[in-house]
Design an enzyme around this catalytic site. Structure first.
Site, PDB file in Angstrom:
ATOM      1  N   THR A 473     -19.381  -1.418   7.587  1.00 37.06           N
ATOM      2  CA  THR A 473     -18.500  -0.638   7.891  1.00 37.06           C
ATOM      3  C   THR A 473     -17.560  -0.834   8.960  1.00 37.06           C
ATOM      4  OG1 THR A 473     -19.938   0.764   8.864  1.00 37.06           O
ATOM      5  CG2 THR A 473     -19.656   1.305   6.756  1.00 37.06           C
ATOM      6  N   ALA A 515     -19.702   6.760  13.156  1.00 34.40           N
ATOM      7  CA  ALA A 515     -18.509   6.819  14.295  1.00 34.40           C
ATOM      8  C   ALA A 515     -18.762   7.862  15.266  1.00 34.40           C
ATOM      9  CB  ALA A 515     -17.076   6.655  13.513  1.00 34.40           C
ATOM     10  N   ILE A 635      -8.445   7.568  14.517  1.00 32.92           N
ATOM     11  CA  ILE A 635      -8.643   6.131  13.961  1.00 32.92           C
ATOM     12  C   ILE A 635      -9.012   5.164  14.959  1.00 32.92           C
ATOM     13  CG2 ILE A 635      -8.051   4.476  12.255  1.00 32.92           C
ATOM     14  CD1 ILE A 635      -8.419   7.103  10.875  1.00 32.92           C
ATOM     15  N   GLY A 710     -15.778   6.474   5.570  1.00 28.95           N
ATOM     16  CA  GLY A 710     -16.734   5.773   4.652  1.00 28.95           C
ATOM     17  C   GLY A 710     -16.490   6.314   3.335  1.00 28.95           C
ATOM     18  N   GLU A 711     -16.135   7.937   3.016  1.00 27.24           N
ATOM     19  CA  GLU A 711     -16.296   8.362   1.722  1.00 27.24           C
ATOM     20  C   GLU A 711     -15.027   8.873   1.319  1.00 27.24           C
ATOM     21  OE1 GLU A 711     -21.016   8.807   1.913  1.00 27.24           O
ATOM     22  OE2 GLU A 711     -19.602   8.949   3.466  1.00 27.24           O
TER      23      GLU A 711
END
Length: 744
Positions: A473, A515, A635, A710-711
């Site tokens: 990731t 994160a 981000i 991630g999802e």
């Protein structure tokens, strides 16, 4: 001021990976290593009546064959045998007795001096069974499902909330109704790196374990509890993971078998699973959903009923958050969300990227699209009309932030949605029907406790550590960015390390929380180190910081500078030199702000827009264009974040059109248990893809304001593709995957 956060820094671990320096669990060569190969059951339910290992043991170089008849004693107490991702129930215990609970269950472990010998000898193990009728078909039991067992491990997967109003009555009275059943088949994780554990047997029985895992701390807890070993006698290492997608959240049986064999033989042992054996544990469960939506004539939703029925094993109650997403996305005075389970003769399902979310949204977002057509409304307009700023599944709390409107607007503009002809079968290119579809995505923005350590070395470099994982990731990279920014150091002077239980503890990497969780711990550790360094800098003779506070200085380019006079500065190297030639280390802990979290619902949001071409003669579907607009807070790295979203979009194509574990219910066996028959996209299946990151400021979710990506890139894609196929063909398909026979 951020120098590195928000920048598209290239992966700091990229060089090791492309040059082959990165080592994975089956690549650590240790002295005196032996090799274990698992023998799998060929029946689904019953018991072993004969287990003849004599021919295998007769092979020169075979050391031992472990079975339920000769396995060493272990600590088999269920209460102490839980891992961080255990559902309620009794965890599967390899080689426990002669009972067979599912197809592919390990029944023996052959250990030999070489892998080839072990594999050959495993073929010589003779097993006879007394088979019993097995029951693996969820579709036969939709009327006999039950409520899941509550349990501590299900706290991160909340069960449906209490009903709101009278949903059944409101639906029956609604002027416009939409009701359908949606079938979602089983799927399996198929990471490139297959599961393996290399156990090095050291002095006084100390175990160093190189494991394929999404959490070394979890593997450590599992091993120490199952074998009743003190924590200080085990170290688990996993610096690199070749993909996992949830399959590495729970320790898999090769870890248990490798540790068992190493302790019994007092030698190092490696156990590796085959690609076929990757189908013998964990999967996305089969799920059947019924979605009923009722609206007023103007499209205002007045009733929502979303119920899901899913399969679990006979020994654990695996649950997913399937239906709750509907209540988070759509307001209604009358809502009923229901989730039921059926125990079958299968292995316990396992979290698979966006567990529950992609399943539930694949149904409700298709139902919303179909309802919009009934109302004669644009599907995007219908969603905007029923937009909500509050989450009725969470006591009607407001969202900590929600820029979904901006996702709709920016995604539609980039895609060109306004140019869509709403009539099905109205758009063509040669013999292909063209369809446009869209769907909404939502995922949790969670944070859990974690620790990290930051060290300023004697040569002025920053070393940061936490026992988290990087499953591809970009964890290595973004943690380096966070540390460099927090302490104001050049990124080339910062190194982040992970994947070792000698490091500060961190949770399993999953749920899109790494994160926020580990990132906040890294920030905390670096903040604490900065304050320590500032206090030391004030003690330097003629220090420019005498009489000023911490808020009066900046950490920039490896220096501490006075804000009002940047020329007044002290280098960090000068500070550490005051420490008698010793490095300076501080730790930090990230703990969720529970008070703030109790006041808000915390989620990332997305909108997916898709174009498909459907061959009118053959029914083949090609996704020619796709855009995801994502609101996920701050981000950290647009490059790695975009890679995550693109990966989710590719998986969405796989999920919608190809991916399916096919079981023959007569035998309870997966028939396509290899990558030749389990279809996933190849490069030729992937065309134009784009990602839009919508600006979103969230001061509630965590100190960094990040939500995780991630999802969120996956959850909306399958429904968007299904909706585009309807627009192209005029045919609704209620079962995933949508293969050409269903289209035709």
């Amino acid at each position: 001021m951020s120098q590195y956060i928000g920048e598209p820094i290239t992966r700091v671990d990229g060089h090791e990976k492309v040059t082959g320096q990165a080592k994975y669990a089956a690549e650590f060569n240790v002295p005196d290593l032996t090799y274990g190969v698992v023998v799998s059951s060929t029946i689904t339910k019953g018991r072993i009546t004969l287990l003849d290992t004599s021919k295998a043991l007769a092979v020169n170089g075979v050391i031992e064959v472990f079975t339920h008849e000769n396995r060493p004693r272990t600590a088999w107490f269920d209460i102490s045998y839980k891992d961080q991702d255990s559902p309620p129930g009794s965890p599967f215990r390899p080689l426990y007795d002669n009972k067979i609970k599912y197809n592919g269950q390990p029944v023996a472990l052959v250990v030999a001096e070489t892998f080839e010998l072990a594999r050959f000898a495993a073929m010589l193990v003779h097993v006879e069974y007394e088979a019993e009728p097995c029951d693996t078909d969820l579709m036969k039991h939709l009327d006999t499902v039950r409520n899941p067992e509550p349990g501590l491990m299900n706290l991160m997967k909340p069960l449906p909330p209490k009903p709101r109003g009278d949903a059944d009555k409101a639906f029956a009275e609604a002027p416009v109704q939409q009701s359908a059943q949606y079938i979602h088949g089983m799927q399996h994780h198929n990471p490139m790196e297959m599961f393996a554990s290399t156990v090095e047997y050291g002095k006084n029985g100390f175990l160093t374990i190189y494991d394929k895992t999404q959490g070394v701390t979890n593997s450590l807890l599992y091993v120490t509890q199952a074998f009743n070993i003190p924590f200080n006698q085990v170290r688990v290492v996993s610096p690199y993971v070749g993909g996992a997608f949830g399959s590495g959240l729970r320790p898999q049986y090769q870890l248990f078998l490798a540790v068992m064999a190493a302790r019994e033989l007092k030698r190092s042992v490696r156990v590796s699973l085959t690609r076929q054996q990757m189908w013998s544990f964990g999967h996305r469960p089969a799920t059947v959903q019924n979605v009923c939506l009722g609206t007023q004539a103007d499209g205002t939703i007045t009733a929502i009923i979303h119920e899901a029925k899913a399969a679990t094993s006979q020994f654990e109650d695996y649950t997913e958050e399937v239906v709750n997403w509907t209540g988070k996305l759509y307001p209604t005075p009358n809502g009923a969300l229901r989730y039921k389970l059926k125990s079958l003769d299968i292995y316990t399902p396992l979290d698979m990227r966006a567990p529950g979310g992609v399943t539930g949204l694949s149904a409700v977002e298709c139902a919303v699209d179909e309802l919009a057509y009934k109302l004669g409304m644009d599907p995007l307009e219908f969603r905007l009309k029923n937009y909500t700023e509050r989450d009725w599944t969470e006591k009607d709390r407001p969202f900590s932030s929600k820029e979904l409107r901006a996702c709709f607007r920016q995604g539609a503009e980039r895609f060109g949605w306004s140019g869509r002809n709403p009539e099905p079968r109205s758009m063509r290119k040669d013999h292909n029907l063209i369809g446009w579809g869209m769907a909404t995505g939502i995922w949790d923005a969670a944070q859990v406790p974690a620790r990290a350590e930051a060290t300023l070395t004697v040569n002025g470099k920053l070393r940061v550590r936490s026992a988290t994982a990087d499953i591809g990731t970009g964890t290595y990279t973004i943690m380096t960015q966070i540390a460099a920014d927090t302490l104001g150091m050049p990124i080339d002077d910062v190194v982040f390390r992970l994947g070792d239980t000698t490091m500060p503890a961190a949770p399993i990497e999953g749920g899109s929380w790494t994160a926020s969780t580990v990132g906040s711990a890294v920030k905390s550790a670096c903040d604490t180190l900065a304050k320590t360094l500032f206090r030391m800098a004030k003690r330097i003779p003629k220090s420019p910081f005498v009489g000023v506070g911490f808020d009066d200085v900046l950490f920039i380019n490896g220096e501490i500078r006075l804000k009002r006079n940047p020329s007044a500065r002290v280098s960090l190297l000068e500070v550490v030199n005051l420490n008698g030639g010793r490095a300076i280390t501080e730790t930090g802990t990230s703990i969720p702000n529970l008070v703030a979290h109790m006041k808000y619902s915390r989620n990332a949001h997305a909108a997916a827009f898709v174009e498909v071409q459907v061959d009118e003669d053959f029914g083949t579907v090609k996704v020619t264009r796709a855009i995801s607009a994502v609101a996920a807070g701050r981000i950290i790295n647009p490059r790695t974040a975009r890679s995550q979203i693109i990966g989710g979009m590719v998986w969405g194509i796989s999920h919608a059109l190809q991916e399916e574990s096919v079981m023959d219910h007569r035998y309870g066996r997966f028939m396509n248990h290899d990558l030749a028959e389990y279809h996933i996209p190849v490069c030729a299946d992937i065309h134009e893809m784009d990602v839009v990151f919508v600006e979103e400021n969230d001061t509630v979710v965590n100190p960094l304001g990040v939500k995780g990506v991630g999802e969120i890139g996956l959850v909306a894609m399958p429904a968007a593709i299904a909706n585009a196929i309807f627009h192209a063909t005029g045919k609704r398909i209620y079962e995933l995957p949508i293969q050409l026979d269903k289209v035709m």
